[in-house]
Design an enzyme around this catalytic site. Structure first.
Site, PDB file in Angstrom:
ATOM      1  N   HIS A  67       0.815  -1.217   0.000  1.00  0.00           N
ATOM      2  CA  HIS A  67       0.000   0.000   0.000  1.00  0.00           C
ATOM      3  C   HIS A  67       0.848   1.265   0.000  1.00  0.00           C
ATOM      4  CE1 HIS A  67       0.396  -0.201   4.508  1.00  0.00           C
ATOM      5  NE2 HIS A  67       0.354   1.112   4.395  1.00  0.00           N
ATOM      6  N   ASP A 112      -0.065  -7.625   1.836  1.00  0.00           N
ATOM      7  CA  ASP A 112       0.453  -6.254   1.813  1.00  0.00           C
ATOM      8  C   ASP A 112       1.979  -6.275   1.835  1.00  0.00           C
ATOM      9  OD1 ASP A 112       0.471  -3.557   1.669  1.00  0.00           O
ATOM     10  OD2 ASP A 112      -0.130  -3.186   3.729  1.00  0.00           O
ATOM     11  N   SER A 208       4.534   2.742   7.785  1.00  0.00           N
ATOM     12  CA  SER A 208       4.199   1.598   6.946  1.00  0.00           C
ATOM     13  C   SER A 208       5.396   1.180   6.107  1.00  0.00           C
ATOM     14  CB  SER A 208       3.046   1.946   6.012  1.00  0.00           C
ATOM     15  OG  SER A 208       1.841   1.979   6.698  1.00  0.00           O
TER      16      SER A 208
END
Length: 262
Positions: A67, A112, A208
């Site tokens: 992402h 992910d 992230s």
């Protein structure tokens, strides 16, 4: 230290929950300048905006969260302070990007992950070195090190110039299922559950893609967590690197047929 996860429009369409755009470590301290030589920073090429963290695997490959992907992006290696450039800092671009397309025994929560092949090899230096892939699976109860340039406060957004590091605990996956019933997490998963149940320490927005290092091994990728960050009894989810080893290694080896894990 709060690690902040970066929201990706692609996963917003695919997933029915809200991810953090990039996570930062809340409740932590500035990382030692020598402990994150493998930590890279992903930036948007046009806006020059910091997006996510990532991990250098070797001279040509970076592992991060899917992402975090953007069409136009570049990678800073050997960075500590965003505003102070080391002599050995290097900038690279994505030559190739690989996304996890395996379907057997993998749910949407398990995918992910993104491999980036750099446009040219990196030269190792005082502030740049790779992090090895794990050689054994993680163990519940392990103390794990999280790091990144993500938010250090939540819900108010405070972004640091330097990476922050914090220790969090690897928890049983069922703890995350119980903590987040609204997401109807599958009974089994290839994601990791980690956090501090007392609250106050967590990854957060803009962390992230960064690594979760447990007992010295690269076991997780910062993936998702509650908003605000660092809530009591609300641990976060991390992509489990060990369960993606076959896929990672087959791509790096240049094999025409990608190996999907069993």
């Amino acid at each position: 230290m709060v690690l902040i996860r970066v929201l990706a429009n692609l996963l917003i369409l695919q997933l029915s929950y809200a991810q953090k755009s990039s996570e930062l470590v809340i409740g932590g301290d500035e990382c030692n300048i020598d402990e994150h030589r493998f930590l890279v920073a992903l930036y948007h090429s046009r806006s020059k905006t910091f997006l996510c963290g990532g991990t250098l695997l070797n001279e040509e490959w970076v592992l991060t969260a899917a992402h975090c992907n953007r069409v136009f992006m570049y990678i800073r290696l050997g960075m500590h302070n965003k505003n102070v450039k080391f002599d050995d800092e290097q900038i690279r671009y994505a030559k190739e990007k690989y996304f996890f397309r395996c379907h057997n025994n993998f749910t949407r929560w398990d995918k992910d992950i993104m491999l980036i092949r750099l446009n040219k090899p990196v030269s190792y230096s005082e502030h740049i070195a790779p992090l090895s892939l794990p050689f054994s699976p993680p163990s519940v109860g392990s103390v794990c090190r999280a790091m990144g340039w993500g938010q250090t406060t939540s819900p108010q957004e405070t972004l640091p110039d330097v990476p922050h590091c914090a220790n969090i605990n690897l928890l049983d996956y069922e703890v995350c299922r119980t903590a987040h019933p609204q997401f109807r997490l599958p009974a089994t998963s290839r994601t990791l559950c980690a956090g501090v149940l007392e609250g106050g320490i967590d990854t957060c927005n803009r962390d992230s893609g960064g690594p979760l290092i447990c007992n010295g091994q690269f076991q997780g990728i910062v993936f998702w967590g509650p908003d605000p960050c660092a809530q009591p009894d609300k641990p976060g989810l991390y992509t489990k690197v060990f369960d993606h080893l076959d896929w990672i290694q087959s791509i790096i080896a240049g094999e025409k047929t990608v190996n999907c894990p069993p």
